[in-house]
Enzyme design. Sequence first.
Site, PDB file in Angstrom:
ATOM      1  N   HIS A  24      -2.594  -1.019  -3.423  1.00  0.00           N
ATOM      2  CA  HIS A  24      -3.745  -0.139  -3.237  1.00  0.00           C
ATOM      3  C   HIS A  24      -3.579   1.100  -4.117  1.00  0.00           C
ATOM      4  CE1 HIS A  24      -4.230  -1.899   1.087  1.00  0.00           C
ATOM      5  NE2 HIS A  24      -4.682  -2.719   0.158  1.00  0.00           N
TER       6      HIS A  24
ATOM      7  N   MET B 154      -0.086   1.128   5.214  1.00  0.00           N
ATOM      8  CA  MET B 154      -0.803   1.330   6.466  1.00  0.00           C
ATOM      9  C   MET B 154      -1.956   0.336   6.558  1.00  0.00           C
ATOM     10  SD  MET B 154      -2.825   4.902   5.719  1.00  0.00           S
ATOM     11  CE  MET B 154      -3.878   5.138   4.296  1.00  0.00           C
TER      12      MET B 154
ATOM     13  N   ASP C 217      -4.414  -4.935   5.819  1.00  0.00           N
ATOM     14  CA  ASP C 217      -4.750  -5.737   4.650  1.00  0.00           C
ATOM     15  C   ASP C 217      -3.576  -6.627   4.265  1.00  0.00           C
ATOM     16  OD1 ASP C 217      -6.172  -6.696   2.458  1.00  0.00           O
ATOM     17  OD2 ASP C 217      -5.489  -5.092   1.134  1.00  0.00           O
TER      18      ASP C 217
ATOM     19  N   SER D  13       0.861  -1.189   0.000  1.00  0.00           N
ATOM     20  CA  SER D  13       0.000   0.000   0.000  1.00  0.00           C
ATOM     21  C   SER D  13       0.891   1.231   0.000  1.00  0.00           C
ATOM     22  CB  SER D  13      -0.957  -0.029   1.202  1.00  0.00           C
ATOM     23  OG  SER D  13      -1.855   1.059   1.152  1.00  0.00           O
ATOM     24  N   THR D  14       0.779   2.093   1.004  1.00  0.00           N
ATOM     25  CA  THR D  14       1.545   3.340   1.033  1.00  0.00           C
ATOM     26  C   THR D  14       3.042   3.064   0.964  1.00  0.00           C
ATOM     27  OG1 THR D  14      -0.186   4.177   2.495  1.00  0.00           O
ATOM     28  CG2 THR D  14       1.801   5.515   2.269  1.00  0.00           C
TER      29      THR D  14
END
Length: 349
Positions: free
Chosen positions: A191, A284, A287, A165-166
């Site tokens: 993401h 973050m 998931d 993600s991030t």
Amino acid sequence: MSIKVLVVDDSALIREVLTRMLSRDGDIEVVDTATDPIDARQKIKDLNPDVVTLDIEMPNMNGLQFLEKLMRLRPTPVIMVSTLTKKGASETLLALELGAVDFVAKPSAEFAGGIEAFGVGLREKIRAAAKSDVRGRSASRAEPPKLAVKTAAAPNGALIAIGASTGGVEAIRAVLSQMPADCPPIVIAQHMPPGFTGRFAARLDEVCAIKVIEAEDRMPLLPGHAYVAKGDFHLRVERSSGQLKCRLTQDELTSGHRPSVDILFESVAKTVGNMAVGAILTGMGRDGARGLKLMRDAGAYTVGQSKSSALVYGMPRVAFEEGAVVEQAPVEDIASRLANALVRLKSAA
């Protein structure tokens, strides 16, 4: 203590919307706004904000030029405010490569979920950015890229699964750029909203020995190829007519996301089992932890990005705490750990 944010945008309306959205919960304070990078430069010196939101298209200096200077001279967590266009997607991905932590699409009347959903997402990203280690990453960016690892002709049916993600744009690139052209198929859940994943795959394809593409439904998974989950679609792996294939669906969000790393990893655990290897990278939230645990329980080798190298040590931390990873490693070593696991698979076969 509240998170101090400087909003940089030449649009008075966007400055007002961002300020209102960020101030909603009380833990984030917009200490000032700036109309362009020249204005922002002095305010960053005077106010020392924890996070900066930055538009790309501005007068006097392009946001990308300003970002490059800022990350070199005074590394600061930056969230880009991007337009949902092909040009906007390319520039946003370049901004992430230059050191921006994350991005949000500029709010509009058609924003999916409405302005309130935009505000929730923006505040989450500001909180993650405030905890991110941009100084550590800025220092590590100067390291020369490693040579491609060897997968020693992994056995037929082997598969690599990656979730992030991030911070994942840079982390995924660090892993994939080391993969040799004969590696097993790679499936990726990052993401990212619609309109960005195709451009993300294209940028990866430019710097990797393997072929990187945006996944399409029923697409066969071929060696030497990596498949990026399409924005707003879940990516699963299924076996059809004896061949591994992509399966894209738009069923409900899982772990708050679509694409969801959990959905991808769960399908890999079920379909590929101990012939898979998996990595969970910076991001973050949580998931991916549940799905990666299923992969490990099915006999797959699993690795998590270490705290020292993760821009946001959220998803890898949860995966580690829940026993989903065999080991943790710096991002620059993850490709070799995956390759070594594939060599062991070959030996066992």
